[in-house]
Design a protein around this motif. Structure first.
Motif, PDB file in Angstrom:
ATOM      1  N   ILE A  35      -4.737 -54.331  29.590  1.00 45.67           N
ATOM      2  CA  ILE A  35      -3.888 -53.328  30.246  1.00 45.67           C
ATOM      3  C   ILE A  35      -4.176 -51.937  29.672  1.00 45.67           C
ATOM      4  CG2 ILE A  35      -1.503 -52.517  30.554  1.00 45.67           C
ATOM      5  CD1 ILE A  35      -0.694 -55.538  30.587  1.00 45.67           C
ATOM      6  N   MET A  36      -4.297 -51.844  28.342  1.00 49.27           N
ATOM      7  CA  MET A  36      -4.566 -50.549  27.693  1.00 49.27           C
ATOM      8  C   MET A  36      -5.933 -50.000  28.122  1.00 49.27           C
ATOM      9  SD  MET A  36      -1.929 -49.655  25.974  1.00 49.27           S
ATOM     10  CE  MET A  36      -2.668 -48.246  25.150  1.00 49.27           C
ATOM     11  N   GLU A  37      -6.942 -50.856  28.119  1.00 47.99           N
ATOM     12  CA  GLU A  37      -8.288 -50.408  28.499  1.00 47.99           C
ATOM     13  C   GLU A  37      -8.321 -49.926  29.946  1.00 47.99           C
ATOM     14  OE1 GLU A  37     -11.029 -49.847  26.832  1.00 47.99           O
ATOM     15  OE2 GLU A  37     -10.410 -50.705  24.925  1.00 47.99           O
ATOM     16  N   LEU A  38      -7.744 -50.718  30.842  1.00 44.84           N
ATOM     17  CA  LEU A  38      -7.741 -50.337  32.262  1.00 44.84           C
ATOM     18  C   LEU A  38      -6.912 -49.075  32.490  1.00 44.84           C
ATOM     19  CD1 LEU A  38      -7.377 -53.837  33.957  1.00 44.84           C
ATOM     20  CD2 LEU A  38      -9.368 -52.323  34.026  1.00 44.84           C
ATOM     21  N   GLY A  39      -5.727 -49.029  31.893  1.00 44.11           N
ATOM     22  CA  GLY A  39      -4.863 -47.860  32.065  1.00 44.11           C
ATOM     23  C   GLY A  39      -5.475 -46.593  31.516  1.00 44.11           C
ATOM     24  N   ASN A  40      -6.017 -46.686  30.310  1.00 40.33           N
ATOM     25  CA  ASN A  40      -6.613 -45.489  29.707  1.00 40.33           C
ATOM     26  C   ASN A  40      -7.908 -45.076  30.397  1.00 40.33           C
ATOM     27  OD1 ASN A  40      -4.584 -44.949  27.865  1.00 40.33           O
ATOM     28  ND2 ASN A  40      -5.466 -46.294  26.326  1.00 40.33           N
ATOM     29  N   HIS A  41      -8.599 -46.024  30.986  1.00 39.67           N
ATOM     30  CA  HIS A  41      -9.797 -45.696  31.757  1.00 39.67           C
ATOM     31  C   HIS A  41      -9.445 -44.755  32.912  1.00 39.67           C
ATOM     32  CE1 HIS A  41     -13.558 -46.092  33.914  1.00 39.67           C
ATOM     33  NE2 HIS A  41     -12.863 -46.430  34.995  1.00 39.67           N
ATOM     34  N   PHE A  42      -8.320 -45.008  33.559  1.00 39.32           N
ATOM     35  CA  PHE A  42      -7.905 -44.182  34.685  1.00 39.32           C
ATOM     36  C   PHE A  42      -7.357 -42.828  34.238  1.00 39.32           C
ATOM     37  CE2 PHE A  42      -7.661 -48.434  36.625  1.00 39.32           C
ATOM     38  CZ  PHE A  42      -8.565 -48.221  37.650  1.00 39.32           C
ATOM     39  N   PHE A  43      -6.909 -42.714  32.975  1.00 41.53           N
ATOM     40  CA  PHE A  43      -6.306 -41.476  32.495  1.00 41.53           C
ATOM     41  C   PHE A  43      -7.228 -40.659  31.591  1.00 41.53           C
ATOM     42  CE2 PHE A  43      -2.176 -43.841  33.169  1.00 41.53           C
ATOM     43  CZ  PHE A  43      -1.867 -43.159  34.335  1.00 41.53           C
ATOM     44  N   TRP A  80       0.034 -38.529  26.077  1.00 40.81           N
ATOM     45  CA  TRP A  80       1.279 -38.907  26.750  1.00 40.81           C
ATOM     46  C   TRP A  80       1.023 -39.933  27.840  1.00 40.81           C
ATOM     47  CZ3 TRP A  80       2.340 -38.199  31.905  1.00 40.81           C
ATOM     48  CH2 TRP A  80       1.523 -37.306  32.603  1.00 40.81           C
ATOM     49  N   ARG A  81      -0.110 -39.878  28.492  1.00 42.82           N
ATOM     50  CA  ARG A  81      -0.439 -40.883  29.511  1.00 42.82           C
ATOM     51  C   ARG A  81      -0.750 -42.227  28.860  1.00 42.82           C
ATOM     52  NH1 ARG A  81      -3.990 -37.337  33.781  1.00 42.82           N
ATOM     53  NH2 ARG A  81      -2.245 -36.110  34.563  1.00 42.82           N
ATOM     54  N   SER A  82      -1.416 -42.175  27.717  1.00 43.38           N
ATOM     55  CA  SER A  82      -1.673 -43.398  26.959  1.00 43.38           C
ATOM     56  C   SER A  82      -0.357 -44.038  26.533  1.00 43.38           C
ATOM     57  CB  SER A  82      -2.531 -43.079  25.731  1.00 43.38           C
ATOM     58  OG  SER A  82      -2.783 -44.238  24.995  1.00 43.38           O
ATOM     59  N   LEU A  83       0.612 -43.213  26.199  1.00 41.50           N
ATOM     60  CA  LEU A  83       1.932 -43.710  25.819  1.00 41.50           C
ATOM     61  C   LEU A  83       2.604 -44.412  27.003  1.00 41.50           C
ATOM     62  CD1 LEU A  83       4.225 -43.854  23.722  1.00 41.50           C
ATOM     63  CD2 LEU A  83       4.983 -41.625  24.549  1.00 41.50           C
ATOM     64  N   LEU A  84       2.482 -43.863  28.202  1.00 42.39           N
ATOM     65  CA  LEU A  84       3.053 -44.504  29.393  1.00 42.39           C
ATOM     66  C   LEU A  84       2.401 -45.859  29.668  1.00 42.39           C
ATOM     67  CD1 LEU A  84       3.416 -41.471  31.842  1.00 42.39           C
ATOM     68  CD2 LEU A  84       5.214 -42.614  30.530  1.00 42.39           C
ATOM     69  N   VAL A  85       1.088 -45.918  29.499  1.00 46.04           N
ATOM     70  CA  VAL A  85       0.382 -47.186  29.675  1.00 46.04           C
ATOM     71  C   VAL A  85       0.864 -48.187  28.629  1.00 46.04           C
ATOM     72  CG1 VAL A  85      -1.876 -48.326  29.571  1.00 46.04           C
ATOM     73  CG2 VAL A  85      -1.653 -46.109  30.705  1.00 46.04           C
ATOM     74  N   LYS A  86       1.033 -47.731  27.395  1.00 50.92           N
ATOM     75  CA  LYS A  86       1.494 -48.602  26.309  1.00 50.92           C
ATOM     76  C   LYS A  86       2.893 -49.147  26.608  1.00 50.92           C
ATOM     77  CE  LYS A  86       1.213 -50.347  22.133  1.00 50.92           C
ATOM     78  NZ  LYS A  86       0.199 -51.307  21.741  1.00 50.92           N
ATOM     79  N   ILE A  87       3.771 -48.318  27.107  1.00 51.33           N
ATOM     80  CA  ILE A  87       5.134 -48.761  27.429  1.00 51.33           C
ATOM     81  C   ILE A  87       5.109 -49.802  28.547  1.00 51.33           C
ATOM     82  CG2 ILE A  87       7.343 -48.016  28.412  1.00 51.33           C
ATOM     83  CD1 ILE A  87       6.943 -45.380  26.784  1.00 51.33           C
ATOM     84  N   ALA A  88       4.308 -49.567  29.579  1.00 51.88           N
ATOM     85  CA  ALA A  88       4.191 -50.542  30.669  1.00 51.88           C
ATOM     86  C   ALA A  88       3.648 -51.870  30.141  1.00 51.88           C
ATOM     87  CB  ALA A  88       3.288 -49.992  31.775  1.00 51.88           C
TER      88      ALA A  88
END
Length: 170
Positions: free
Chosen positions: A117-125, A135-143
């Motif tokens: 989830i972190m890799e995919l989310g951060n890839h998009f951000f 801050w976007r990495s933080l949102l991915v982490k919370i999800a």
């Protein structure tokens, strides 16, 4: 911690006290899960900021930061879940280590899910310069933590800290 929680619950209106005591293990899991998430977030964001400062590659930054976060969070979660949520008492070293290894094994499964989830989310951000926007990495982490929290409760309740029919721990 138990005395502090009892003090707080004792000050709530009676209907809320009944709600707490009717589902105490779930509420404690949510409380401990929230604290575990806080530990996880702190130990995710600190290394992320440090690794960004030294211009570490995004994929290495995310993987290493998530691993550090996972180690601290799982260690905290094991002891708090054992004592406060599932009130598991082990009377032998073998029983303790059984719970310990099962807990870490189950968390290892959800770790790989979190890492994905972190890799995919951060890839998009990722920015044009390739750095992760914090801050976007933080949102991915919370999800990711919401998904992990639910799965970890299921593993803990149904497998790791499951009571035998005679009420004793395995």
């Amino acid at each position: 911690m138990e005395k502090m929680i009892a003090w707080i619950i004792g000050r709530l209106p009676k209907p809320l006290q009944k709600l707490w005591y009717a589902h105490e293990s779930v509420w404690m899991y949510i409380l401990v899960g929230g604290l575990t998430t806080l530990v996880s977030l702190i130990f995710q964001m600190l290394p992320t900021a440090l690794f960004n400062a030294v211009h570490m590659a995004n994929w290495l930054n995310t993987g290493l930061s998530t691993t550090i976060s996972w180690i601290f969070a799982v260690t905290f979660a094991f002891f708090t879940n054992k004592k406060y949520v599932f009130k598991s008492k082990t009377h032998t070293r073998a029983a303790f280590w059984r719970e310990f290894y099962m807990f870490y094994g189950a968390r290892l499964v959800t770790y790989f899910l979190e890492l994905a989830i972190m890799e995919l989310g951060n890839h998009f951000f990722a920015t044009v310069h390739g750095e992760i926007i914090t801050w976007r990495s933080l949102l991915v982490k919370i999800a990711a933590q919401i998904v992990i929290l639910i799965l970890n409760y299921i593993f803990s309740k149904l497998v790791i800290f499951k009571k035998r029919e005679d009420g004793a721990k395995k």
